[in-house]
Scaffold this motif. Structure first.
Motif, PDB file in Angstrom:
ATOM      1  N   ARG A  37      41.650  41.098  19.203  1.00  0.00           N
ATOM      2  CA  ARG A  37      40.158  41.859  19.250  1.00  0.00           C
ATOM      3  C   ARG A  37      39.679  42.121  18.175  1.00  0.00           C
ATOM      4  O   ARG A  37      38.497  41.668  17.890  1.00  0.00           O
ATOM      5  N   THR A  83      36.930  38.498  25.090  1.00  0.00           N
ATOM      6  CA  THR A  83      37.652  38.668  26.276  1.00  0.00           C
ATOM      7  C   THR A  83      38.668  37.845  26.668  1.00  0.00           C
ATOM      8  O   THR A  83      39.815  37.782  27.052  1.00  0.00           O
ATOM      9  N   THR A 100      42.550  37.735  26.530  1.00  0.00           N
ATOM     10  CA  THR A 100      43.527  37.695  27.810  1.00  0.00           C
ATOM     11  C   THR A 100      44.406  36.463  27.874  1.00  0.00           C
ATOM     12  O   THR A 100      45.551  36.505  28.164  1.00  0.00           O
ATOM     13  N   GLU A 122      48.565  36.828  27.929  1.00  0.00           N
ATOM     14  CA  GLU A 122      49.322  35.760  28.808  1.00  0.00           C
ATOM     15  C   GLU A 122      50.602  35.115  27.792  1.00  0.00           C
ATOM     16  O   GLU A 122      51.706  35.109  28.342  1.00  0.00           O
ATOM     17  N   LEU A 126      52.534  35.372  38.733  1.00  0.00           N
ATOM     18  CA  LEU A 126      51.664  34.593  39.490  1.00  0.00           C
ATOM     19  C   LEU A 126      51.592  33.198  39.246  1.00  0.00           C
ATOM     20  O   LEU A 126      51.125  32.272  39.622  1.00  0.00           O
ATOM     21  N   GLY A 132      46.200  29.147  32.903  1.00  0.00           N
ATOM     22  CA  GLY A 132      45.001  29.946  32.863  1.00  0.00           C
ATOM     23  C   GLY A 132      44.455  30.223  31.462  1.00  0.00           C
ATOM     24  O   GLY A 132      43.599  29.980  31.140  1.00  0.00           O
ATOM     25  N   ARG A 164      42.613  27.123  30.097  1.00  0.00           N
ATOM     26  CA  ARG A 164      41.504  27.127  30.702  1.00  0.00           C
ATOM     27  C   ARG A 164      40.377  28.235  29.811  1.00  0.00           C
ATOM     28  O   ARG A 164      39.147  27.965  29.865  1.00  0.00           O
ATOM     29  N   LEU A 165      41.119  28.965  29.453  1.00  0.00           N
ATOM     30  CA  LEU A 165      40.229  30.198  28.535  1.00  0.00           C
ATOM     31  C   LEU A 165      39.984  29.743  27.199  1.00  0.00           C
ATOM     32  O   LEU A 165      39.304  30.270  26.389  1.00  0.00           O
ATOM     33  N   THR A 170      45.471  50.641  28.960  1.00  0.00           N
ATOM     34  CA  THR A 170      46.428  49.353  29.549  1.00  0.00           C
ATOM     35  C   THR A 170      47.111  49.416  30.529  1.00  0.00           C
ATOM     36  O   THR A 170      47.807  50.717  30.823  1.00  0.00           O
ATOM     37  N   ASP A 229      50.143  48.616  32.188  1.00  0.00           N
ATOM     38  CA  ASP A 229      51.290  47.924  31.946  1.00  0.00           C
ATOM     39  C   ASP A 229      52.289  48.286  33.302  1.00  0.00           C
ATOM     40  O   ASP A 229      51.680  48.979  34.114  1.00  0.00           O
ATOM     41  N   PRO A 248      40.758  47.695  29.524  1.00  0.00           N
ATOM     42  CA  PRO A 248      40.185  46.657  28.498  1.00  0.00           C
ATOM     43  C   PRO A 248      40.347  45.165  28.846  1.00  0.00           C
ATOM     44  O   PRO A 248      39.509  44.279  28.626  1.00  0.00           O
ATOM     45  N   THR A 249      41.766  44.919  29.302  1.00  0.00           N
ATOM     46  CA  THR A 249      42.043  43.580  29.538  1.00  0.00           C
ATOM     47  C   THR A 249      42.592  43.407  30.993  1.00  0.00           C
ATOM     48  O   THR A 249      43.675  44.246  31.406  1.00  0.00           O
ATOM     49  N   VAL A 250      42.354  42.532  31.694  1.00  0.00           N
ATOM     50  CA  VAL A 250      42.994  42.091  33.066  1.00  0.00           C
ATOM     51  C   VAL A 250      43.573  40.702  32.993  1.00  0.00           C
ATOM     52  O   VAL A 250      42.783  39.701  32.791  1.00  0.00           O
ATOM     53  N   ASP A 251      44.452  40.824  32.894  1.00  0.00           N
ATOM     54  CA  ASP A 251      45.512  39.447  32.588  1.00  0.00           C
ATOM     55  C   ASP A 251      46.087  39.278  34.057  1.00  0.00           C
ATOM     56  O   ASP A 251      46.103  40.036  35.011  1.00  0.00           O
ATOM     57  N   SER A 252      47.007  38.172  34.180  1.00  0.00           N
ATOM     58  CA  SER A 252      47.674  37.900  35.443  1.00  0.00           C
ATOM     59  C   SER A 252      48.543  38.986  35.893  1.00  0.00           C
ATOM     60  O   SER A 252      48.665  39.316  37.168  1.00  0.00           O
ATOM     61  N   LEU A 253      49.167  39.694  34.946  1.00  0.00           N
ATOM     62  CA  LEU A 253      50.064  40.905  35.194  1.00  0.00           C
ATOM     63  C   LEU A 253      49.313  41.835  35.734  1.00  0.00           C
ATOM     64  O   LEU A 253      49.773  42.294  36.911  1.00  0.00           O
ATOM     65  N   GLN A 279      48.163  41.173  39.104  1.00  0.00           N
ATOM     66  CA  GLN A 279      49.190  41.269  39.906  1.00  0.00           C
ATOM     67  C   GLN A 279      49.521  42.683  40.425  1.00  0.00           C
ATOM     68  O   GLN A 279      49.766  43.113  41.475  1.00  0.00           O
ATOM     69  N   ILE A 331      34.851  40.558  32.073  1.00  0.00           N
ATOM     70  CA  ILE A 331      36.301  40.584  32.669  1.00  0.00           C
ATOM     71  C   ILE A 331      36.194  39.517  33.910  1.00  0.00           C
ATOM     72  O   ILE A 331      37.036  38.795  34.347  1.00  0.00           O
ATOM     73  N   THR A 387      36.529  35.905  33.018  1.00  0.00           N
ATOM     74  CA  THR A 387      37.859  35.744  32.518  1.00  0.00           C
ATOM     75  C   THR A 387      38.634  35.479  33.573  1.00  0.00           C
ATOM     76  O   THR A 387      39.515  34.606  33.563  1.00  0.00           O
ATOM     77  N   LEU A 397      40.954  32.288  34.630  1.00  0.00           N
ATOM     78  CA  LEU A 397      42.220  32.360  34.626  1.00  0.00           C
ATOM     79  C   LEU A 397      42.947  31.977  35.838  1.00  0.00           C
ATOM     80  O   LEU A 397      44.068  31.436  35.993  1.00  0.00           O
ATOM     81  N   GLY A 398      42.169  31.818  36.864  1.00  0.00           N
ATOM     82  CA  GLY A 398      42.660  31.279  38.182  1.00  0.00           C
ATOM     83  C   GLY A 398      42.761  32.361  39.219  1.00  0.00           C
ATOM     84  O   GLY A 398      43.670  32.143  40.238  1.00  0.00           O
TER      85      GLY A 398
END
Ligand SMILES: Nc1ncnc2c1ncn2[C@@H]1O[C@H](COP(=O)(O)OP(=O)(O)OP(=O)(O)O)[C@@H](O)[C@H]1O
Ligand SMILES: [Mg+2]
Lengths: 148, 297
Positions: A28, A42, A46, A50, A105, A111, A114-115, B185, B187, B218-223, B226, B251, B254, B258-259
């Protein structure tokens, strides 16, 4: 125009959950310092989140290398995620949306790709995995009062 | 070899008897050292008593014949006291290295006393005694540092736990409507706490609607996604409908790239929109006036 802060190459260890937060923080800072827009920041953060988690969970830990990587006038950032874990036997399968060997997932690798603008996966079974991603900021030229 | 062991034991026994005999003088000298003087500021007597407790513990360790043993049971009697002293120095702004130096500074006065007992300090028994005492004082230093560090770790772990709970309050917004404003976060540990407190609140409040507001995430990733999906699913099982609010534009973009498919999750732009939706579902008509009152509840 905000003066872009000096961003230098750095290495961040990835060995625990707290390190993941640190990775995101460092990305960041670097992306903001180079003038990435909020959306661009962002996305990159992200993707980094990952890949760093893959390095930790699937690769058994490693590190991230962060390097500024300008292209012409566009500032850019290159991130490498390096581990010496089990490697990936079937890359095509791992890159497929929804494939996971664990309870995820299965969107981390595909993902992240693609980012960002560039995505490079280098892996060798039994030797480890390195994923390198690069993104360039599309800096909107500041409007000149008198265009010539 | 056995001679060496015998000599070591003799030296340790010598140190033990020295510490017992000169207990008073050692305590008086240590009470003037910065470590004790600055911790026990109220009375000198208190400092001297604390010093005596440490001398006694050291004598017991020496008696066991293993001055290098930082796990010696005899250290147990003063571990608490040493920990409190180190903590007090840390609170005063001293670094671990500085505290360690202060403990090290206790060695000189007591070694000087021991040397003074011999007319010829170069004789073998004198040297062996000083060596054993030096090792013993080194153990004391390690024990203090170990105690101080583990106290620090405990504190951090406790604070982290407190933070988890403080940072995830479940708020009752209306009859049957609860909300969790998530900050920071998300987690695995965090989302576990969130899920538990949300499910508890759903039962306790007989809530039909639960709002998860992620404005502060702040961050929304795949985890994270989920975790959100699991929480929504669990709330559904408890008979409550979940609404996720506060997905910021950056977000949202993103997540799409991310899909992640949040299609099955009810989302609203802001917490107020989510509340308006839940109220409307309950047949409560929302006018601008009403919403203003709701948000100050
Ligand atoms: N650094 C790595 N070392 C070894 N295997 C890896 C590594 N990164 C990914 N993999 C393999 O590729 C698979 C797909 O990874 P991906 O990140 O897409 O999904 P995931 O980690 O399983 O789930 P999530 O969606 O939570 O990230 C993993 O399940 C794992 O088997
Ligand atoms: Mg992954």
């Amino acid at each position: 125009m905000p003066a872009s802060r000096d961003v230098t190459a750095a290495r961040v260890a990835i060995g625990s959950d707290t390190d993941l937060a640190w990775v995101r923080q460092q990305v960041r800072q670097a992306a903001a310092g180079l003038g990435f827009s909020l959306v661009q920041q962002t996305k990159l953060i992200t993707a980094a989140s990952e890949l760093a988690r893959n390095t930790l969970i699937h690769g058994g830990g490693g590190y991230m290398e962060i390097t500024p990587c300008p292209q012409g006038t566009a500032p850019g950032l290159r991130l490498s995620f390096v581990d010496s874990g089990p490697g990936i036997r079937n890359v095509e399968q791992a890159m497929a949306d929804g494939y996971t060997s664990g309870g995820g997932l299965g969107l981390g690798l595909s993902g992240a790709k693609r980012l960002v603008h560039e995505f490079l996966l280098d892996t060798c079974p039994g030797r480890g995995t390195t994923v390198t991603i690069t993104a360039w900021a599309t800096v909107v030229p500041s409007a000149r009062p008198e265009a010539t | 070899m056995t001679d060496q062991v015998g000599a070591n034991e003799a030296a340790a026994a010598q140190v033990c008897s020295f510490l017992q005999r000169r207990r008073e003088q050692i305590a008086q000298r240590w009470a003037d050292a910065s470590l004790f003087r600055t911790v026990f500021t109220l009375s000198r007597e208190e400092a001297v008593e604390a010093c005596k407790a440490v001398v006694d513990a050291l004598a017991d360790v020496a008696l066991s014949g293993r001055p290098e043993d930082i796990a010696a049971p005899a250290f147990g009697t003063v571990r608490d006291q040493l920990g409190r002293m180190a903590a007090s120095r840390a609170r005063a702004g001293f670094t671990p290295a500085q505290i360690s130096e202060e403990v090290a500074a206790l060695r000189a006065p007591v070694v000087e006393l021991l040397r003074g007992e011999f007319t010829d300090s170069s004789e073998a028994t004198a040297q062996e005694g000083v060596l054993a005492l030096t090792v013993l004082m080194g153990s004391l230093r390690l024990v203090v540092m170990e105690t101080a560090l583990s106290a620090g770790e405990e504190l951090i772990a406790r604070q982290r736990l407190q933070l988890l709970e403080v940072a995830t309050p479940v708020i009752k917004l209306w009859e049957g409507i609860v909300a969790v404003p998530l900050i920071g976060t998300l987690d695995s540990a965090r989302s576990q706490v969130v899920m538990e407190s949300l499910l508890e609140a759903i039962v306790a409040q007989r809530a039909q609607y639960a709002i998860l507001d992620i404005t502060g995430v702040p961050t929304v990733d795949s985890l994270v996604a989920q975790h959100l999906m699991k929480t929504v699913a669990a709330a559904r099982l408890m008979g409550a409908e979940c609404i996720v609010s506060g997905i910021r534009p950056a977000i949202a973009q993103t997540i799409v790239h991310l899909g992640i498919d949040l299609g099955t999750i009810l989302t609203r732009a802001g917490l107020a929109d989510a509340l308006a939706y839940a109220l409307a579902q309950q047949g409560i008509e929302v006018s601008a006036h009403r919403m203003a009152r709701a948000s100050t509840r």
